[in-house]
Design a protein around this motif. Structure first.
Motif, PDB file in Angstrom:
ATOM      1  N   GLN A 169       0.806  -1.223   0.000  1.00 46.36           N
ATOM      2  CA  GLN A 169       0.000   0.000   0.000  1.00 46.36           C
ATOM      3  C   GLN A 169       0.838   1.270   0.000  1.00 46.36           C
ATOM      4  N   ILE A 170       2.049   1.213   0.554  1.00 45.22           N
ATOM      5  CA  ILE A 170       2.854   2.439   0.605  1.00 45.22           C
ATOM      6  C   ILE A 170       3.927   2.469  -0.481  1.00 45.22           C
ATOM      7  N   ASN A 171       3.958   1.451  -1.328  1.00 47.25           N
ATOM      8  CA  ASN A 171       4.951   1.395  -2.405  1.00 47.25           C
ATOM      9  C   ASN A 171       4.776   2.557  -3.379  1.00 47.25           C
ATOM     10  N   ASP A 172       5.865   3.228  -3.717  1.00 43.39           N
ATOM     11  CA  ASP A 172       5.815   4.309  -4.710  1.00 43.39           C
ATOM     12  C   ASP A 172       6.886   4.108  -5.788  1.00 43.39           C
ATOM     13  N   LYS A 175       4.568  -0.186 -10.143  1.00 41.96           N
ATOM     14  CA  LYS A 175       3.155  -0.028 -10.459  1.00 41.96           C
ATOM     15  C   LYS A 175       2.326  -0.981  -9.597  1.00 41.96           C
ATOM     16  N   THR A 176       1.269  -0.452  -8.988  1.00 41.97           N
ATOM     17  CA  THR A 176       0.399  -1.286  -8.162  1.00 41.97           C
ATOM     18  C   THR A 176      -1.053  -1.132  -8.614  1.00 41.97           C
ATOM     19  N   VAL A 240      -2.597   2.901   4.121  1.00 45.12           N
ATOM     20  CA  VAL A 240      -2.013   4.003   3.354  1.00 45.12           C
ATOM     21  C   VAL A 240      -1.643   5.163   4.279  1.00 45.12           C
TER      22      VAL A 240
END
Length: 290
Positions: A169-172, A175-176, A240
């Motif tokens: 959820q916090i991956n930046d 691509k999610t 998030v």
């Protein structure tokens, strides 16, 4: 405040899921096959339900798919390990290590790798909740003996499930997909793993397979898929904005409290003195995170 309300909703839905699963176990038993059937058909219904909820449009990301698959593999592994532990009569120890791991591992991860702040009140809250779980579920007549390593494995595997959810959820970087789509792909992984396992597992002669597929159970599969899926979406959305050091203790503490209440109301289960004390302590510990 809105994020905290979402987590309260998630806890309520988790308690409803507890009721549904217990009703299923009353109908079908708690064997490994009954667990696989429950997860298989709940997974299938979740896939269908979230395909509809997503407006018949499912996004794909290799990162999200691998994270969803990894999460369910850990989930499935601790379920199988749980059957092994319960075979030796260690149900209470399984519950204690399972719930403690789901809270403490992501808490430590948040502090160590995400730079989340450590609060004295929240550390006390964690300790109170762990002690509350121990008091509620501990059975002095059960022995761990050499099976302690299985309990430790469950502790870290359930913790890994929480960590993977948070990190997705916090991956930046990669691509999610959306929370709804992530639930969809998690259910796809569940369906594949449980389906293959069902083909491998040989039925026992004493097993009444018909009880697994009675009409009432089909309603439970569908209801569990919707309730569990929506609860997980709420948890993912909460991940998030809410630190792991707050999110997972709130989920654990809230689930313990509401599941006990649901068990008392729906199944008329009489609580022991230990459970009353443990539930009260869990409430106090949870409030320290608000």
């Amino acid at each position: 405040m809105g994020s905290y309300i979402i987590i309260i909703v998630a806890d309520i839905l988790l308690a409803v899921g507890f009721v549904l699963q217990k009703e299923y176990e009353n109908n079908a038993g708690a064997s490994m096959r009954s667990g696989l059937v429950y997860n298989l058909f709940t997974g299938i219904f979740t896939v269908v339900a979230f395909y509809v909820i997503s407006g018949f449009r499912i996004s794909f990301s290799w990162y999200s798919f691998l994270m969803a698959s990894g999460m369910f593999i850990f989930n499935f592994a601790y379920l199988l390990t749980g059957f092994k532990i319960m075979k030796y009569g260690n149900m209470s120890m399984y519950t204690i290590f399972l719930m403690a791991g789901g809270m403490l591992v992501p808490y430590i991860w948040g502090v160590a790798f995400l730079g989340e702040k450590v609060s004295t009140l929240r550390i006390i809250g964690c300790i109170v909740i762990v002690v509350a779980i121990f008091i509620s579920d501990f059975d002095k007549n059960q022995k761990i003996d050499k099976k302690i390593w299985l309990c430790i494995a469950v502790f870290f595997m359930n913790g890994a499930v929480s960590v993977i959810s948070k990190m997705h959820q916090i991956n930046d970087v990669y691509k999610t997909v959306s929370s709804e789509n992530f639930v969809f792909w998690s259910a796809v992984a569940r369906t594949i793993v449980c389906g293959v396992s069902m083909l491998i597992l040989k039925p026992r002669k004493t097993e009444n397979v018909a009880n697994l597929f009675c009409g009432k159970n089909w309603l439970i599969f569908f209801a569990s898929a919707v309730v569990g899926g929506v609860s997980y979406v709420c948890q993912l959305n909460g991940a998030v904005n809410i630190p792991a050091t707050v999110l997972y203790p709130l989920i654990t503490g809230g689930t313990v409290i509401l599941s006990v209440v649901a068990d008392r109301i729906v199944f008329k289960t009489k609580l022991t003195k230990q459970q009353y004390i443990g539930t009260a302590m869990c409430f106090v510990g949870t409030c320290l995170f608000l």
